[in-house]
Design an enzyme around this catalytic site. Sequence first.
Site, PDB file in Angstrom:
ATOM      1  N   CYS A 262       0.815  -1.224   0.000  1.00 54.86           N
ATOM      2  CA  CYS A 262       0.000   0.000   0.000  1.00 54.86           C
ATOM      3  C   CYS A 262       0.847   1.271   0.000  1.00 54.86           C
ATOM      4  O   CYS A 262       0.656   2.165  -0.834  1.00 54.86           O
ATOM      5  CB  CYS A 262      -0.996  -0.028   1.157  1.00 54.86           C
ATOM      6  SG  CYS A 262      -0.276   0.128   2.812  1.00 54.86           S
ATOM      7  N   HIS A 310      -2.789   1.525   6.719  1.00 56.58           N
ATOM      8  CA  HIS A 310      -3.112   1.377   5.301  1.00 56.58           C
ATOM      9  C   HIS A 310      -3.269   2.753   4.673  1.00 56.58           C
ATOM     10  O   HIS A 310      -3.735   3.703   5.314  1.00 56.58           O
ATOM     11  CB  HIS A 310      -4.403   0.572   5.122  1.00 56.58           C
ATOM     12  CG  HIS A 310      -4.642   0.160   3.689  1.00 56.58           C
ATOM     13  ND1 HIS A 310      -3.955  -0.869   3.088  1.00 56.58           N
ATOM     14  CD2 HIS A 310      -5.478   0.666   2.739  1.00 56.58           C
ATOM     15  CE1 HIS A 310      -4.365  -0.996   1.839  1.00 56.58           C
ATOM     16  NE2 HIS A 310      -5.277  -0.073   1.597  1.00 56.58           N
ATOM     17  N   HIS A 322      -5.692   1.826  -4.458  1.00 59.49           N
ATOM     18  CA  HIS A 322      -4.833   1.303  -3.393  1.00 59.49           C
ATOM     19  C   HIS A 322      -4.420  -0.135  -3.707  1.00 59.49           C
ATOM     20  O   HIS A 322      -4.990  -0.784  -4.590  1.00 59.49           O
ATOM     21  CB  HIS A 322      -5.548   1.378  -2.042  1.00 59.49           C
ATOM     22  CG  HIS A 322      -6.673   0.393  -1.876  1.00 59.49           C
ATOM     23  ND1 HIS A 322      -6.871  -0.329  -0.715  1.00 59.49           N
ATOM     24  CD2 HIS A 322      -7.662  -0.015  -2.723  1.00 59.49           C
ATOM     25  CE1 HIS A 322      -7.928  -1.105  -0.846  1.00 59.49           C
ATOM     26  NE2 HIS A 322      -8.428  -0.935  -2.045  1.00 59.49           N
TER      27      HIS A 322
END
Length: 347
Positions: A262, A310, A322
């Site tokens: 990520c 994240h 993402h």
Amino acid sequence: MAAHRKPKQRSLRGHTARTAATIALAGAATATAFDGTGHADPRLSPAEVKSKVDALYREAEIATEKYNGAKEKAENAEKSLGELRDEAARKTEKLNTARRELGSIATAQYRSGGIDPAVQLALSSDPDQYLERAALAARADSRQAAAVSGVQKQLQEIDQLHTEADGTLAHLTSRQAELKKHKETVTGKLDAAKRLLSQLTSDQRAEFTGEDKASRDTGRDGVTGVPAKAPSSRASAAVSYAYKALGSPYVWGATGPDAFDCSGLTQAAYRAAGVGLPRTTYAQIAAGERVPRSQLQPGDLVFFYQGISHVGLYVGNGQMIHAPNPSAPVRLAPISQMPFAGATRVA
């Protein structure tokens, strides 16, 4: 009269031992049944698998960001160590040159006999020639003193460099041990998730990842729409890079160009735009101006979960691009999909 004998008593040793062994085995079997180490776990429902895998992916992502941070520190320490060693080598060469020059001065003095100037003047048949030589000798003595002082200073500098290098090496060793620990944690979590997912059919796995056939081909996760206009050329370049990365696989620790985790994706997107970002989510959130969710613009970094574990790149219309986890490629997804933790504008 018949002799009376005591009734023969049966030994209980063998029976007792067998009974104890039986009880012990039964106890062990019971304990094993409770802790589940000796038997396969009862088959989980798809919903239970999803819940357990989601938790494992979350734990793996936290460990991944810690790994990324430790890796960045290890790389910086390794770079610093190399620079210190290069500088020490240059100074050592300079020191050796100074030592050779100092040796040449000492050799010249030895050859001249190091006679006191007053004696040389008394013995000289040409006072003018002597005075000229005396001036040269004085300058030579001055150069010698400066050379000695220079050598001493260089020795101190090299000692200081060696001390700094030792400290940097210790730091590097510590970071490498930390890397190993986090790597083992990540791989352990991902292996456990993989084993759980293997219990599902291909259709169940597709349902778990939230993909249909089209989304697996495009990486779009069923989200459609025209990308919103970014507010700056750099933000636009980052968004453009992220769109081109759609469908790329998730690989923990990867920063592109063919795979990403990520924070690796957001770092690569902004690197393509000429902006340097830190490696980890918890460092990236502090890398720019914090913005509220209501004022998000394309190119903003959006963060999720309480531990800031994240990150995605906001592209407008309530959507982000993402790298979710190993079960899904880089994709478009609504930011409402996860617990929102904050946003940062870096360009």
